[in-house]
Write a protein that holds these residues in place. Sequence first.
Motif, short mmCIF file in Angstrom:
data_model
loop_
_atom_site.label_atom_id
_atom_site.label_comp_id
_atom_site.label_asym_id
_atom_site.label_seq_id
_atom_site.Cartn_x
_atom_site.Cartn_y
_atom_site.Cartn_z
N ALA A 1 27.34 21.29 12.84
CA ALA A 1 25.98 21.13 12.35
C ALA A 1 25.05 20.55 13.41
O ALA A 1 23.83 20.66 13.31
CB ALA A 1 25.98 20.23 11.11
N GLY A 2 25.62 19.89 14.41
CA GLY A 2 24.78 19.30 15.46
C GLY A 2 24.54 17.82 15.23
O GLY A 2 23.52 17.28 15.67
N LYS A 3 25.50 17.15 14.59
CA LYS A 3 25.34 15.72 14.29
C LYS A 3 25.17 14.90 15.56
O LYS A 3 24.28 14.04 15.65
CB LYS A 3 26.55 15.20 13.52
CG LYS A 3 26.72 15.81 12.15
CD LYS A 3 27.88 15.17 11.42
CE LYS A 3 29.23 15.50 12.05
NZ LYS A 3 29.53 16.94 12.01
N SER A 4 26.05 15.13 16.55
CA SER A 4 26.01 14.32 17.78
C SER A 4 24.69 14.50 18.51
O SER A 4 24.12 13.55 19.03
CB SER A 4 27.16 14.69 18.71
OG SER A 4 28.40 14.47 18.10
N MET B 1 22.78 13.67 5.57
CA MET B 1 23.73 14.78 5.67
C MET B 1 23.08 15.89 6.49
O MET B 1 21.98 16.34 6.18
CB MET B 1 24.10 15.28 4.28
CG MET B 1 25.19 16.32 4.34
SD MET B 1 26.13 16.45 2.81
CE MET B 1 27.09 14.97 2.88
N VAL B 2 23.78 16.29 7.54
CA VAL B 2 23.23 17.28 8.47
C VAL B 2 23.97 18.60 8.31
O VAL B 2 25.19 18.63 8.25
CB VAL B 2 23.43 16.80 9.94
CG1 VAL B 2 22.71 17.76 10.91
CG2 VAL B 2 22.92 15.38 10.11
N THR B 3 23.20 19.64 8.22
CA THR B 3 23.83 20.95 8.20
C THR B 3 23.00 21.90 9.05
O THR B 3 21.99 21.49 9.63
CB THR B 3 23.96 21.48 6.75
OG1 THR B 3 24.67 22.71 6.79
CG2 THR B 3 22.59 21.72 6.15
N ALA B 4 23.44 23.12 9.18
CA ALA B 4 22.72 24.09 10.00
C ALA B 4 22.96 25.47 9.40
O ALA B 4 23.98 25.69 8.75
CB ALA B 4 23.21 24.05 11.44
N PRO B 5 22.01 26.40 9.62
CA PRO B 5 22.23 27.74 9.10
C PRO B 5 23.42 28.39 9.80
O PRO B 5 23.73 28.06 10.95
CB PRO B 5 20.94 28.50 9.44
CG PRO B 5 20.11 27.59 10.24
CD PRO B 5 20.73 26.26 10.31
N GLY B 6 24.08 29.28 9.09
CA GLY B 6 25.15 30.04 9.71
C GLY B 6 26.50 29.34 9.72
O GLY B 6 27.41 29.77 10.42
#
Lengths: 137, 329
Positions: B63-66, B171-176
Amino acid sequence: MRPIRVVVAKVGLDGHDRGVKLVARAFRDAGMEVVYTGLHRSPEEVVEVVLQEDADVLGLSLLSGAHMTLVPRVIRLLNARGLGHVGLVLGGIVPPEDVVDLKAQGVAEVFGPGADLGGMARWVVHRFSPRPDDDLA
Amino acid sequence: MSAGPPRTVAEAFERLGAGDATAIARAISWMEAGDPRADDLLAAIAQQPASPFIVGITGPPGAGKSTLVDALAAHWAASGQKLGVLAIDPSSPLTGGAILGDRLRMVRSAQTGEVFVRSLAARGKLGGIADAAWSAAAILAAAGRTTVLVETVGVGQADVDIGQLADVVVMVTAPGLGDEIQAMKAGLLEIAHVVVVNKGDLPGAQAAVHAFRQVARTPGSQRAAMPVLTVCAEDGKGVSELAELLEAIRDERSRDGGCWLEFSNRWAAQQLETELGPAASGWVTDRLGRSVWPSALSRVASTGSAHHVAIELLEAAARVPASSSSEEE
């Protein structure tokens, strides 16, 4: 017994990281906690990581031939920041005469490109396992 | 030339007060290793009014948390704030080792000495990582780093720990990332306060935002007002909006005046829980009634030791004959 904490770092302009990632995995498989710093880190950044992570060992990966300038700089920085107790090992292409020189400066071991990963990990565990009289056992 | 790591509790405490990074690092190591100096140090810290604001950053892998943690930390550091970051990764159940790779992405934060980043491996803790992260946050706060970002992997259900630990959970998320919305529903409803759709420039980002807003509107959900933001962590877009939102939440909590008291009580509750364990806690409640806990917690908070309070509770409970157990059955 607590796990050994190792920072695995690539310093300088060298952009090859496949080997260092394999080393990280081998160290993990030998029960160590491995902090990998990524590519293109300056010596100052690497030493900062060693400090914050309270690492037992710093493993430097150097394939660019710049070891005779970078390593002394790292050693100076480690000492300046009170990290003289941290073990130092090197991985990369280092001519034998330089190995002697580097060991005299305090590098514990230099592993060449063909080094057996499991053997390397076992060597590090054996050499740097906390001892009963260490302050942080 | 800097001094080496501290060796005594007194030295560590003093150097923490001066913000010394080496002392922070060694204190966290003591805590991780179960070194008795950690207990004494934490007891001393619990008496001091330095309460951290803990932001939990969680979400599925990829998701790109870091990257987001890095952007957020750099944003706050640029305004002069001193921060701590805890990056938590699992330990191998087979070997006990771990690859702690989150700080690899923390490039911007690494440039500034204002951000202290520590990687923690779960080390197979029974109660999850919350205890260790908790103590590490207390140590960071004692050294003046009163905002602590804690990064873990999770989609909410196995990740209950972060909800217990953090003041606010992002809460982190990302498309795909696949149909993770289903998996995240429970987590979103249970522990998240803010949802961030990262990689907001990718197709599917708006659809994801819409879907999460729907989840927040689920009847019975107490999170109806849960904000859903889009960011692009890599180039920093949306990060200052997220920072402002988090600051507003922090200020709201402080206004209640309870920030330190809350931290002190939470620390006390955690310590007591650890000392007693679920069986003994249940038995104490059974024999002495629920009303025994608030004063027990105050005693832990003021003495800094859960051990003696635990013993007192057990002795008191043992003196109550089984037939006259509390009416709470």
